[in-house]
Design an enzyme around this catalytic site. Structure first.
Site, PDB file in Angstrom:
ATOM      1  N   ASP A  11       0.866  -1.173   0.000  1.00  0.00           N
ATOM      2  CA  ASP A  11       0.000   0.000   0.000  1.00  0.00           C
ATOM      3  C   ASP A  11       0.909   1.230   0.000  1.00  0.00           C
ATOM      4  OD1 ASP A  11      -2.045   1.979   0.520  1.00  0.00           O
ATOM      5  OD2 ASP A  11      -3.297   0.339   1.252  1.00  0.00           O
ATOM      6  N   ARG A  70      -5.676  37.749 -25.018  1.00  0.00           N
ATOM      7  CA  ARG A  70      -6.430  36.688 -24.353  1.00  0.00           C
ATOM      8  C   ARG A  70      -7.374  37.259 -23.308  1.00  0.00           C
ATOM      9  NH1 ARG A  70      -1.954  34.061 -20.286  1.00  0.00           N
ATOM     10  NH2 ARG A  70      -3.716  32.814 -19.623  1.00  0.00           N
ATOM     11  N   GLU A  75       4.957  24.467 -11.383  1.00  0.00           N
ATOM     12  CA  GLU A  75       3.619  23.877 -11.463  1.00  0.00           C
ATOM     13  C   GLU A  75       3.347  23.292 -12.848  1.00  0.00           C
ATOM     14  OE1 GLU A  75       1.217  23.144  -9.535  1.00  0.00           O
ATOM     15  OE2 GLU A  75      -0.487  22.916 -10.905  1.00  0.00           O
ATOM     16  N   LYS A  85      13.968  13.865 -24.391  1.00  0.00           N
ATOM     17  CA  LYS A  85      12.870  12.945 -24.112  1.00  0.00           C
ATOM     18  C   LYS A  85      12.156  12.551 -25.398  1.00  0.00           C
ATOM     19  CE  LYS A  85      11.287  12.606 -20.256  1.00  0.00           C
ATOM     20  NZ  LYS A  85      11.495  12.360 -18.862  1.00  0.00           N
ATOM     21  N   HIS A 116      10.122  34.198 -17.142  1.00  0.00           N
ATOM     22  CA  HIS A 116       9.791  34.256 -18.575  1.00  0.00           C
ATOM     23  C   HIS A 116       8.296  34.520 -18.784  1.00  0.00           C
ATOM     24  CE1 HIS A 116       9.463  29.571 -18.536  1.00  0.00           C
ATOM     25  NE2 HIS A 116       8.313  30.101 -18.199  1.00  0.00           N
ATOM     26  N   HIS A 117       7.524  34.461 -17.706  1.00  0.00           N
ATOM     27  CA  HIS A 117       6.120  34.857 -17.816  1.00  0.00           C
ATOM     28  C   HIS A 117       5.963  36.365 -17.652  1.00  0.00           C
ATOM     29  CE1 HIS A 117       4.533  30.715 -17.683  1.00  0.00           C
ATOM     30  NE2 HIS A 117       5.622  30.482 -16.972  1.00  0.00           N
ATOM     31  N   SER A 176      -3.612  19.467   0.563  1.00  0.00           N
ATOM     32  CA  SER A 176      -3.868  18.147  -0.007  1.00  0.00           C
ATOM     33  C   SER A 176      -2.701  17.686  -0.885  1.00  0.00           C
ATOM     34  CB  SER A 176      -5.154  18.200  -0.816  1.00  0.00           C
ATOM     35  OG  SER A 176      -5.222  17.123  -1.707  1.00  0.00           O
ATOM     36  N   SER A 177      -2.209  18.588  -1.732  1.00  0.00           N
ATOM     37  CA  SER A 177      -1.104  18.222  -2.620  1.00  0.00           C
ATOM     38  C   SER A 177       0.150  17.880  -1.832  1.00  0.00           C
ATOM     39  CB  SER A 177      -0.757  19.368  -3.560  1.00  0.00           C
ATOM     40  OG  SER A 177      -1.781  19.569  -4.467  1.00  0.00           O
ATOM     41  N   TYR A 232       5.372  21.986 -14.803  1.00  0.00           N
ATOM     42  CA  TYR A 232       6.077  20.708 -14.916  1.00  0.00           C
ATOM     43  C   TYR A 232       5.504  19.671 -13.975  1.00  0.00           C
ATOM     44  CZ  TYR A 232       8.860  22.541 -18.479  1.00  0.00           C
ATOM     45  OH  TYR A 232       9.214  23.063 -19.679  1.00  0.00           O
ATOM     46  N   THR A 290      14.054  18.533 -22.820  1.00  0.00           N
ATOM     47  CA  THR A 290      12.753  18.199 -23.392  1.00  0.00           C
ATOM     48  C   THR A 290      12.947  17.492 -24.730  1.00  0.00           C
ATOM     49  OG1 THR A 290      11.940  20.214 -22.367  1.00  0.00           O
ATOM     50  CG2 THR A 290      10.476  19.127 -23.910  1.00  0.00           C
ATOM     51  N   HIS A 339       5.773  28.288 -12.591  1.00  0.00           N
ATOM     52  CA  HIS A 339       6.474  27.531 -13.622  1.00  0.00           C
ATOM     53  C   HIS A 339       6.748  26.094 -13.203  1.00  0.00           C
ATOM     54  CE1 HIS A 339       8.216  26.689 -17.381  1.00  0.00           C
ATOM     55  NE2 HIS A 339       9.077  25.966 -16.695  1.00  0.00           N
ATOM     56  N   SER A 347       6.009   7.023 -21.148  1.00  0.00           N
ATOM     57  CA  SER A 347       7.199   6.174 -21.147  1.00  0.00           C
ATOM     58  C   SER A 347       6.880   4.733 -20.757  1.00  0.00           C
ATOM     59  CB  SER A 347       8.261   6.732 -20.186  1.00  0.00           C
ATOM     60  OG  SER A 347       8.553   8.061 -20.521  1.00  0.00           O
ATOM     61  N   TRP A 403      -6.778  32.811 -13.675  1.00  0.00           N
ATOM     62  CA  TRP A 403      -6.244  31.759 -12.801  1.00  0.00           C
ATOM     63  C   TRP A 403      -4.881  32.156 -12.246  1.00  0.00           C
ATOM     64  CZ3 TRP A 403      -2.053  28.273 -12.759  1.00  0.00           C
ATOM     65  CH2 TRP A 403      -1.183  28.371 -13.843  1.00  0.00           C
TER      66      TRP A 403
HETATM   67  C1  HEM Z   1       9.939  23.490 -23.917  1.00  0.00           C
HETATM   68  C2  HEM Z   1       9.318  23.722 -22.835  1.00  0.00           C
HETATM   69  C3  HEM Z   1       8.573  25.000 -22.528  1.00  0.00           C
HETATM   70  C4  HEM Z   1       8.969  26.285 -22.665  1.00  0.00           C
HETATM   71  C5  HEM Z   1      10.307  26.763 -23.175  1.00  0.00           C
HETATM   72  C6  HEM Z   1       7.886  27.123 -22.232  1.00  0.00           C
HETATM   73  C7  HEM Z   1       7.900  28.494 -22.225  1.00  0.00           C
HETATM   74  C8  HEM Z   1       6.850  29.300 -21.861  1.00  0.00           C
HETATM   75  C9  HEM Z   1       6.869  30.718 -21.804  1.00  0.00           C
HETATM   76  C10 HEM Z   1       8.070  31.585 -22.134  1.00  0.00           C
HETATM   77  C11 HEM Z   1       5.649  31.150 -21.404  1.00  0.00           C
HETATM   78  C12 HEM Z   1       5.212  32.590 -21.170  1.00  0.00           C
HETATM   79  C13 HEM Z   1       4.549  33.129 -22.352  1.00  0.00           C
HETATM   80  C14 HEM Z   1       3.894  34.444 -22.104  1.00  0.00           C
HETATM   81  O1  HEM Z   1       3.035  34.546 -21.200  1.00  0.00           O
HETATM   82  O2  HEM Z   1       4.240  35.381 -22.820  1.00  0.00           O
HETATM   83  C15 HEM Z   1       4.844  29.998 -21.217  1.00  0.00           C
HETATM   84  C16 HEM Z   1       3.523  30.026 -20.821  1.00  0.00           C
HETATM   85  C17 HEM Z   1       2.843  28.936 -20.355  1.00  0.00           C
HETATM   86  N1  HEM Z   1       3.286  27.635 -20.424  1.00  0.00           N
HETATM   87 FE1  HEM Z   1       5.020  26.988 -21.222  1.00  0.00          FE
HETATM   88  N2  HEM Z   1       6.846  26.359 -21.853  1.00  0.00           N
HETATM   89  C18 HEM Z   1       7.226  25.048 -22.000  1.00  0.00           C
HETATM   90  C19 HEM Z   1       6.480  23.944 -21.673  1.00  0.00           C
HETATM   91  C20 HEM Z   1       5.288  24.004 -20.982  1.00  0.00           C
HETATM   92  C21 HEM Z   1       4.643  22.879 -20.367  1.00  0.00           C
HETATM   93  C22 HEM Z   1       5.177  21.477 -20.365  1.00  0.00           C
HETATM   94  C23 HEM Z   1       3.506  23.341 -19.805  1.00  0.00           C
HETATM   95  C24 HEM Z   1       2.420  22.629 -19.033  1.00  0.00           C
HETATM   96  C25 HEM Z   1       2.130  21.409 -19.071  1.00  0.00           C
HETATM   97  C26 HEM Z   1       3.424  24.733 -20.061  1.00  0.00           C
HETATM   98  C27 HEM Z   1       2.400  25.529 -19.634  1.00  0.00           C
HETATM   99  C28 HEM Z   1       2.348  26.873 -19.783  1.00  0.00           C
HETATM  100  C29 HEM Z   1       1.265  27.697 -19.307  1.00  0.00           C
HETATM  101  C30 HEM Z   1       0.046  27.237 -18.521  1.00  0.00           C
HETATM  102  C31 HEM Z   1       1.562  29.001 -19.678  1.00  0.00           C
HETATM  103  C32 HEM Z   1       0.685  30.237 -19.532  1.00  0.00           C
HETATM  104  C33 HEM Z   1       0.436  30.686 -18.171  1.00  0.00           C
HETATM  105  C34 HEM Z   1      -0.503  31.879 -18.178  1.00  0.00           C
HETATM  106  O3  HEM Z   1      -0.050  32.979 -18.443  1.00  0.00           O
HETATM  107  O4  HEM Z   1      -1.711  31.683 -17.918  1.00  0.00           O
HETATM  108  N3  HEM Z   1       4.525  25.117 -20.791  1.00  0.00           N
HETATM  109  N4  HEM Z   1       5.589  28.863 -21.506  1.00  0.00           N
HETATM  110 CU    CU Z   2       6.826  28.908 -17.484  1.00  0.00          CU
END
Ligand code: HEM
Ligand code: CU
Ligand code: CU
Lengths: 517, 388
Positions: A96, A441, A246, A322, A293-294, A160-161, A248, A319, A244, A259, A132
């Site tokens: 378990d 958006r 999060e 993989k 970067h956000h 919880s998490s 991942y 990435t 960020h 995998s 969000w």
């Molecule tokens: C190669 C890998 C990745 C890179 C280099 C990357 C890069 C970025 C960057 C620079 C932004 C910001 C864009 C902006 O707001 O101007 C962003 C936004 C976002 N990324 Fe990625 N990302 C990657 C993979 C992922 C993965 C794996 C996820 C989730 C499973 C993800 C989810 C998000 C989300 C949710 C946002 C927007 C958040 C928001 O403003 O509401 N990204 N990403």
């Molecule tokens: Cu990010």
């Protein structure tokens, strides 16, 4: 010693059985997925045509906010915790989880968190409407009164998490069967171990962010208010320091599922196992040092901007590793394409596209144009829907026969796959275009030049929504009327301890640990 | 100018074709509607961004061709029906090193021009010709030409604003530049280095004009900089890019770039108008003048909430007709209009309207819609109360 489950509702309320708890997590997350999906349908219906047809802008903002919150915290995260509960003990040969009573708690506080969150719809001023990502001061000084309940809900989800993660770490580190060394663990277990460390590290940061909001709102502090010496941008730094990692947290367990699935249907061992482990670990490490970067448009100093750009670009390397490993796993295999494999292959393709757009977004000067446009919306749906949701779906179809002892309907599964695949791309591919063309958006209405692509998007979204009902139907139909799974090892190419126990897996498994060679 | 929407089938077909040719120019008359790519824009910075964007895009396309090509091949060639005996290889250190190193090198190639552009974008200090302060409000923009004593608000155009209301009954396809038109555009000269000092009054907004290659967050309490050197005269449209509350989608930006001479003329006119307003503020007006001017101000700035007949919207916006404030003490009425009511939609109009307009609209409200106070406010009274 071998006793079955308790009878009636107390089985579920008081259970400490990892399979029961896993099942509850899965059903709960699916319910949340449908709820979040319903919000998305409202959003896409309003955006079907330019002009306001259905809802007030105020309500639209509540929809986008609650859609994001419910999908991230209610659907994807608990679903992966459910998979972890079910599969990790089976995969490492443990009877378990290490902390079964805490396991019960970590699940049962979740419904209350979401009940509280949903109840905000009925409060004066409505539900949270600040996105969000809840940037201050829109979420503090200018928020509806329900924000306080939102804050408590986030606290409970975080608790919880954290409990779930501690449990997973304790289980994986202490309960492995003899001979199951770390480097023999299935990749799903590895990715979850790393994810759990990420969660334990960043959920407290999120809790800190919402607590500072609470203080600003009710106790006269000014963390995020310039008028009192604070800084709204501080909020963004704290949020994304959580945010960020999060993303991942959301995708790494999905990497794990894929995998497992790809080798099984390629009938060939995973290529580059150890490099997959190292790539996962380096992605996790890098995810802590790229958060801003956000925030490329907030006006950071040049040096900060450059640093976050370089660090973000680096994530593309592990990435890429993989993706190359998955494809090489298929190479010269003997592949068949049952539903789990279809979803896994779609995952590889679409997640890679999300990675490409991620790389583009990481280039700071170009991100000036992409940021907060629909291009970003397209990016993160390629990673979160085609990434997390598709890998979850692959996992569900893959392990469903093990859970229920019955086979799902393959024709229906494949049909669902194609509708989901086409619907998904029809929804989100055009969003790249409107984003590049200048559509921002989180808006309930748009200029006329975006009308055509938005209509396509909405049509695709309705298709995608329907495909999820097919999944629900297929699962229920399997449980009620599925054909018996003939073998314990349902898939002839599947490897791992979970396939050595009977199908359906009995209530108690591995009471005496297996020997791993 | 705007064509009617085409049948759905045609649309689907068009998009299917276009999806296949990302980055290419679309059929001439379709460009406006089916735009699939970023604008190159009209400033050196926006063009650099565009170049960088296309560079990364093509690199990604090239990598996709290799990766997805390999995937497609293996799906085809290594199916069970073609390949019954799977190989068992599962490790190769050389390969792992290879596909770690090559992407890394590609990234370095991308990082070099990106760094160069970023440094260029951040050069907000050298040889600035004109400073414009941009302030975000819920939900409009204020523009102030530093040192020129010209400042005004820019709102969503009234046609768009009327059409976008839920159940307005207006076909938005008939509105020119729906949601991208304002009442007063920002006018700037071409071939000058303009520095934008971006800030906000309430929540965070973001000032985004794609053709200028600018997106800058407007943060309350802080000033952030950005700049543009516009090469061609024209009208460039943008939007607020950061969620800022209910009407986030309804606060567009219009930048009108004109030749320097035309700009000088325009700014002189604006300065004269501003001077006139200041002079007016010192004058005494007749009741009729105030009332008439006030009616105009009311219809422009207040009627949206308080109703064309002063009837308000029950439960949301109070009526002016018979309002206790508008028929009560003058100071209190003036105070509401000047300073707003914090935490409600009633804004502080003291920062938005001139003393003359404030005096006029207050006078109007006290004597219109059946309110019959018989009193009036002079601009000097407004200035006096403002300075208290
Ligand atoms: C190669 C890998 C990745 C890179 C280099 C990357 C890069 C970025 C960057 C620079 C932004 C910001 C864009 C902006 O707001 O101007 C962003 C936004 C976002 N990324 Fe990625 N990302 C990657 C993979 C992922 C993965 C794996 C996820 C989730 C499973 C993800 C989810 C998000 C989300 C949710 C946002 C927007 C958040 C928001 O403003 O509401 N990204 N990403
Ligand atoms: Cu990010
Ligand atoms: Cu906004």
């Amino acid at each position: 010693m071998a006793h079955g489950p308790a009878k009636g509702i107390s089985r579920w309320l008081f259970t400490t059985n990892h399979k029961d708890i896993g099942t509850m997590y899965m059903w709960f997350s699916f319910a949340m997925f449908l709820l979040g999906g319903a919000f998305a349908m409202v959003i896409r219906a309003e955006l079907f045509q330019p002009g306001m047809q259905l809802v007030e802008p105020e309500f639209f903002n509540q929809m986008t906010t609650m859609h994001g919150l419910v999908m991230v915290f209610g659907a994807i995260m608990p679903a992966f915790v459910g998979l972890a509960n079910w599969m990790i003990p089976l995969m490492i040969g443990a009877p378990d989880m290490a902390l079964p009573r805490m396991n019960n708690w970590s699940f049962w506080i979740l419904p209350f968190a979401f009940l509280m969150l949903a109840s905000t719809f009925f409060m004066e001023g409505g539900a949270p409407n600040f996105g969000w990502t809840f940037y201050a001061p829109l979420s503090t000084t200018y928020a509806p009164p329900s924000v306080t309940f939102f804050i408590f809900a986030v606290h409970i989800m975080g608790a919880s998490s954290i409990m779930g993660s501690i449990n997973i770490i304790a289980t994986v580190l202490n309960m492995r069967a003899p001979g199951m060394t770390l480097m023999k663990m299935p990749l799903f277990v590895w990715t979850w171990l790393i994810t759990a460390f990420l969660l334990v590290a960043v959920m407290p940061v999120l809790a800190g962010a919402v607590t500072m909001m609470l203080m600003d709102i009710h106790f006269g502090t000014s963390f995020f208010d310039a008028a009192g010496g604070g800084d709204p941008v501080l909020f963004q730094h704290v949020f994304w320091f959580f945010g960020h990692p999060e993303v991942y947290i959301i995708i790494l367990p999905g990497f794990g599922v894929v995998s497992q699935v790809i080798p099984a249907f390629s009938r060939k061992p995973l290529f580059g196992y150890s490099s997959m482990v190292y790539a996962t670990a380096s992605i996790a490490f890098l995810s802590f040092i790229v958060w801003a970067h956000h925030m490329f448009t907030v006006g950071m100093p040049l040096a900060g901007e450059l640093y976050f750009m370089y660090a973000t670009m680096l994530i593309a390397v592990p990435t890429g590793v993989k993706v190359f490993n998955w494809i090489t796993t298929m190479w010269r295999g003997s592949m068949t394409f049952e539903t789990p494999m279809l979803f896994a292959i779609a995952f590889v393709i679409l997640f890679t596209m999300g990675g490409f757009t991620g790389l583009m977004l990481g280039i700071a000067p170009s991100d000036i144009q992409y940021h907060d446009s629909y291009f970003v919306v397209a990016h993160f749906h390629y990673t979160m829907v085609a990434g997390a949701i598709f890998s979850l779906t692959a996992g569900i179809y893959y392990w469903l026969p093990k859970w229920t002892g019955k086979m799902y309907n393959e024709t229906l599964g494949k049909t669902q796959f194609w509708i989901a695949f086409i619907g998904f791309n029809l929804t989100f591919f055009p969003q790249h275009f409107v984003g590049l063309a200048g559509m921002q958006r989180r808006v309930p209405d748009y200029a006329l030049q975006f009308a055509d692509f938005n209509m396509l998007s909405s049509i695709g979204a309705f298709m995608f929504g329907m495909s999820q009902l097919m999944l629900l139907f297929n699962v229920i139909n399997t449980i009620l009327a599925g054909k018996r799974a003939e073998k314990d090892k349902v898939w002839d190419g599947a490897e791992g301890l979970e396939w050595t126990v009977p199908s359906p897996a009995p209530y108690h498994t591995f009471s005496t640990p297996p020997q791993v060679k | 100018m705007l064509r009617r929407a085409k049948p759905l089938f045609h649309k689907l077909l068009g998009s299917a074709i276009l999806m296949g040719m990302l980055g290419h120019q679309a059929v001439a008359d379709e460009v406006e509607r089916w735009q699939v790519n970023m604008t190159p824009g009209v400033t050196p910075v926006s063009q650099e961004i565009y170049g960088l964007h296309m560079l990364i895009f093509w690199i990604c396309v090239a990598i996709s061709v290799i990766v997805f090509g390999a995937l497609a091949y293996t799906i085809y060639a290594h199916r069970r029906s073609k390949n019954r005996e799977p190989s068992t290889f599962h490790e190769h250190l050389g390969l792992e090193i290879f596909w770690t190193a090559i992407p890394f090198l590609i990234l370095v190639v991308m990082a070099i021009p990106a760094t160069r552009s970023l440094i260029h974008m951040y050069d907000t200090d050298t040889e600035v010709d004109l400073d414009v302060v941009v302030t975000g409000y819920q939900w409009k923009w204020q523009y102030e030409y530093l040192g020129k004593e010209v400042s005004f608000f820019s709102n969503l155009h009234e046609d768009s604003n009327a059409a976008r209301q839920l159940g307005s009954g207006v076909d938005v396809n008939t509105i020119p530049n729906y949601l991208l038109e304002v009442d007063r555009p920002l006018v700037v000269p071409v071939k000058q280095k303009i520095r934008f000092l971006v800030t906000a009054n309430d929540v965070i907004h973001a000032w985004w004009v794609p053709a200028l290659g600018i997106k800058r967050d407007a943060i309350p309490g802080f000033v952030r900089e950005s700049w543009a050197y516009i090469e061609e005269p024209g009208i460039y449209r943008g939007v607020c890019a950061e969620l800022c509350g209910r009407d986030h989608g309804f606060m567009p930006i219009v930048v009108q770039a004109v030749e320097q001479a035309e700009f000088n003329e325009w700014i002189a006119q604006e300065q004269a108008a501003a001077a006139e307003l200041r002079e007016l503020a010192a004058q005494t007006f007749t009741f009729e003048d105030l009332y008439e001017r006030g009616e105009g101000v009311y219809n422009r700035s207040c009627a949206a909430c308080h109703g064309a007949q002063g009837q308000g919207v029950p439960g949301a916006f109070p009526a002016i007709a018979g309002s206790a404030v508008a028929t009560g003490p003058l100071e209190a009425h003036l105070d509401v209009v000047l300073n707003g009511v914090p935490g409600t939609a009633m804004q502080a109009f003291g920062a938005q309207l001139s003393p003359v307009d404030i005096a006029a609209v207050v006078t109007f409200q006290r004597n219109a819609f059946g309110n019959n106070m018989g009193d009036q406010v002079q601009p000097v009274d407004v200035v006096q109360q403002q300075n208290q």
